[in-house]
Design an enzyme around this catalytic site. Structure first.
Site, short mmCIF file in Angstrom:
data_model
loop_
_atom_site.label_atom_id
_atom_site.label_comp_id
_atom_site.label_asym_id
_atom_site.label_seq_id
_atom_site.Cartn_x
_atom_site.Cartn_y
_atom_site.Cartn_z
N ARG A 84 0.85 -1.19 0.00
CA ARG A 84 0.00 0.00 0.00
C ARG A 84 0.89 1.24 0.00
O ARG A 84 1.70 1.43 0.91
CB ARG A 84 -0.91 0.01 1.23
CG ARG A 84 -1.67 1.32 1.40
CD ARG A 84 -2.64 1.28 2.57
NE ARG A 84 -3.33 2.55 2.70
CZ ARG A 84 -3.11 3.44 3.68
NH1 ARG A 84 -2.24 3.19 4.63
NH2 ARG A 84 -3.77 4.57 3.70
N HIS A 129 -2.88 11.06 0.66
CA HIS A 129 -2.29 10.83 1.98
C HIS A 129 -1.64 12.14 2.42
O HIS A 129 -0.43 12.22 2.62
CB HIS A 129 -1.29 9.66 1.94
CG HIS A 129 -1.01 9.04 3.27
ND1 HIS A 129 -1.17 7.69 3.53
CD2 HIS A 129 -0.57 9.57 4.44
CE1 HIS A 129 -0.83 7.43 4.78
NE2 HIS A 129 -0.46 8.56 5.36
N GLU A 174 -7.30 8.41 6.18
CA GLU A 174 -7.60 9.04 7.46
C GLU A 174 -8.21 10.43 7.41
O GLU A 174 -7.55 11.43 7.68
CB GLU A 174 -6.32 9.10 8.31
CG GLU A 174 -5.76 7.75 8.64
CD GLU A 174 -4.64 7.81 9.68
OE1 GLU A 174 -4.10 8.89 9.91
OE2 GLU A 174 -4.32 6.77 10.25
N ASN A 322 -7.00 1.98 9.75
CA ASN A 322 -5.68 2.18 10.34
C ASN A 322 -5.86 2.12 11.84
O ASN A 322 -6.65 2.88 12.42
CB ASN A 322 -5.10 3.55 9.97
CG ASN A 322 -4.69 3.61 8.50
OD1 ASN A 322 -4.74 2.61 7.79
ND2 ASN A 322 -4.28 4.79 8.06
N TYR A 324 -3.86 1.77 15.67
CA TYR A 324 -2.61 1.76 16.42
C TYR A 324 -2.77 1.54 17.91
O TYR A 324 -1.98 0.87 18.53
CB TYR A 324 -1.87 3.10 16.21
CG TYR A 324 -1.29 3.25 14.82
CD1 TYR A 324 -0.03 2.76 14.52
CD2 TYR A 324 -2.03 3.86 13.80
CE1 TYR A 324 0.50 2.88 13.25
CE2 TYR A 324 -1.50 3.99 12.52
CZ TYR A 324 -0.23 3.49 12.25
OH TYR A 324 0.29 3.60 10.99
N GLU A 392 -3.16 -0.05 8.01
CA GLU A 392 -1.96 0.33 8.78
C GLU A 392 -2.07 -0.22 10.18
O GLU A 392 -3.16 -0.21 10.77
CB GLU A 392 -1.82 1.86 8.92
CG GLU A 392 -1.37 2.59 7.69
CD GLU A 392 -1.26 4.10 7.92
OE1 GLU A 392 -1.02 4.54 9.06
OE2 GLU A 392 -1.41 4.83 6.93
C1 PNW Z 1 -1.07 7.48 10.56
N1 PNW Z 1 -3.02 9.64 16.32
O1 PNW Z 1 -1.29 8.70 11.19
C2 PNW Z 1 -0.71 7.87 9.15
O2 PNW Z 1 -1.58 7.36 8.18
C3 PNW Z 1 0.71 7.63 8.78
O3 PNW Z 1 1.07 8.46 7.71
C4 PNW Z 1 1.59 7.80 9.99
O4 PNW Z 1 2.95 7.74 9.67
C5 PNW Z 1 1.21 6.72 10.97
O5 PNW Z 1 -0.16 6.76 11.30
C6 PNW Z 1 1.99 6.76 12.26
O6 PNW Z 1 1.75 7.93 12.97
C7 PNW Z 1 -1.71 8.85 12.48
O7 PNW Z 1 -2.54 10.62 16.94
C8 PNW Z 1 -1.17 9.90 13.21
O8 PNW Z 1 -3.90 8.91 16.86
C9 PNW Z 1 -1.62 10.16 14.46
C10 PNW Z 1 -2.60 9.37 15.03
C11 PNW Z 1 -3.13 8.30 14.31
C12 PNW Z 1 -2.67 8.05 13.04
#
Ligand code: PNW
Length: 497
Positions: A84, A129, A174, A322, A324, A392
């Site tokens: 991706r 993006h 996002e 995505n 995390y 992601e």
């Molecule tokens: C994503 N948060 O961004 C992006 O899609 C990527 O480009 C980035 O490198 C990756 O996550 C890692 O940060 C985010 O604060 C940035 O929750 C911040 C957040 C979530 C996603």
């Protein structure tokens, strides 16, 4: 029943797509090479370097513009099925508009896609993006409703040029980060943010949420009407979904958690994936009420017309997620002190991160137990189990050179265990992409936060890529379709199987 119970070894389906993800501004470099136009990230990092942790920028980044064959080699080394990546809008349309197409930009992506296909790696292409053409920002960017036509024109050019060989398109990466967080990140609330981003958080954010939804829908319908029959691909959208759990079992905390979910991802997913369409009802009621209290004659959240609602509803073939991290939500603890009108103030809940959740190299990201399983479970229930991809998922470490990234391995194993649980539950999940293939420009974090499976020394002019231990572990999982929690690579030398 007799005999000893045999626990069945759980496997990832053969067709399950394992991949890695990146984005154009974070890896390509070549910011003004071969006719590329300026993006808002070029402008911002050049104008306001103080906003970036190490005052760096993506002028060269991982220099993937010149190293793309090596990038494909890395994907092959890990036996990945899919990659991706994103197309830089100003690289193919330097002013953002369709009257001026940059042939060198088109050629670059064609060569790159051909290189992937040569080795049977499925390209998954994000159209946006975050690197908006600067010229469009000067016309208001996502605050201007015409953004949906500009984006639709751009999308048509992408489908025309690449759709014969790309079967998976993602319109936006996002919306939350595009509209709420990166307009610019919430701590810039008000007037302190860097040029050239939009500043007024309480109005621009919601205009953006609506305009982006319409832009996605216009691009989707162009794909559907003009290209699907011949190209036979899919067009989806990627939403960032953190997990928000209730802090306690009290009805107040449960309601607070649900409202938070609606504010973070429902606002973007509901108009497309719900059966009713439009913004989540409870959220729009809340914002309307707050707006009235603040003396506005209309809600700061612009509602969709019935026509727009119908256009947007169902305008995605899949939901890219995505994911995390996660938070606990409280109706009473840790609430905002600052009541400047904003999405955060409209929602008005507190967040809690328990001490015992392992911390990463980024302050917003912890290893939250079962968060990936929990969000898939919630999304499945809410939107009637659409096709999902995890587009992601990853873990940041600090910049120091350390190839033994055991904390990243722990994170990936936990996440992939959640994927197996979700598959067992019947979640319609088709693939998983690790963020990221390699270390790259981490936005405001510059090069201080590293998400890569491959390490890069950004002082090294050759930008040599070196596999971290996690790359070997991921490869082992992908090859065996099985999650071995004890596997250790015998050596740190990569080969192509
Ligand atoms: C994503 N948060 O961004 C992006 O899609 C990527 O480009 C980035 O490198 C990756 O996550 C890692 O940060 C985010 O604060 C940035 O929750 C911040 C957040 C979530 C996603």
């Amino acid at each position: 029943c007799h005999g000893s119970p045999v626990t069945k070894q759980r496997r990832f389906p053969t067709k399950f797509m394992f991949g890695a993800a990146t984005s154009a501004y974070q890896i390509e470099g070549a910011w003004d090479v071969d006719g590329k136009g300026e993006s808002i990230w070029d402008r911002m990092t050049h104008m306001s370097p103080g906003f970036i942790e190490d005052k760096s920028n993506g002028d060269i980044a991982a220099d993937s513009y010149h190293n793309y064959k090596r990038d494909v080699q890395m994907l092959r080394e890990m036996s990945l099925d899919t990659y991706r990546f994103s197309i830089s809008w100003p690289r193919i349309l330097p002013t953002g508009m369709p009257n001026d197409i940059n042939p060198a930009g088109i050629a670059f992506y064609k060569n790159f896609i051909n290189e992937l296909l040569k080795y049977k790696i499925t390209p998954m292409v994000t159209l946006y993006h975050w690197d908006l053409p600067q010229k469009l920002q000067e016309l208001g960017g996502f605050a201007n409703p015409l953004i949906s036509d500009w984006f639709a024109d751009y999308a048509r050019i992408v489908f025309q040029n690449f759709g014969d060989r790309v079967k998976h398109f993602i319109t936006f990466n996002e919306p939350r980060e595009t509209c709420i967080v990166s307009n610019m990140f919430s701590s810039f609330n008000g007037s302190a943010g860097p040029e050239p981003f939009n500043k007024s958080t309480n109005i621009v954010n919601y205009l953006c949420a609506k305009h982006l939804a319409v832009a996605n829908a216009k691009a989707y319908h162009i794909y559907d009407k003009e290209f699907r029959a011949t190209q036979k691909g899919q067009c989806g959208i990627t939403v960032s979904v953190d997990w928000y759990g209730a802090h306690t079992n009290s009805p107040e905390d449960k309601n607070a958690a649900e409202l938070k979910r609606q504010g973070e991802w429902g606002i973007f997913a509901n108009p497309i994936f719900s059966t009713d369409g439009g913004f989540p009802k409870e959220l729009s009621d809340r914002i309307a009420k707050k707006s009235a209290q603040q003396g506005y004659t209309k809600s700061r959240l612009p509602e969709f017309t019935e026509e727009e609602k119908a256009l947007v509803k169902g305008s995605a073939d899949f939901l890219g997620v995505n994911h995390y991290t996660g938070f606990l939500v409280s109706a009473t603890v840790n609430k905002l002190e600052n009541h400047v009108p904003s999405l955060a103030d409209d929602i008005d809940v507190g967040l809690i991160v328990p001490q015992e959740w392992p911390k990463s190299g980024a302050d917003w990201l912890t290893l939250t137990p079962n968060s990936l399983y929990n969000i898939l479970h919630q999304l499945k229930a809410k939107y009637n189990n659409p096709v999902f991809y995890i587009t992601e998922n990853g873990w940041p470490t600090t910049a120091e050179f350390n190839l033994n990234d055991d904390d990243r391995i722990t994170y990936y194993r936990a996440a992939l265990e959640n994927v197996l649980d979700a598959l067992d539950d019947g979640v319609n999940l088709k693939g998983y992409m690790a963020w990221s293939l390699m270390d790259n420009f981490e936005w405001l974090g510059g090069y201080t936060q590293r998400f890569g499976l491959y390490y890069i020394d950004f002082q090294d002019p050759a930008r040599t890529r070196i596999p971290k231990k996690s790359a070997f572990v991921y490869k082992h999982i992908v090859n065996n379709r099985y999650l071995d929690h004890t596997y250790q690579p015998e050596s740190m030398t990569m080969t192509i199987d």
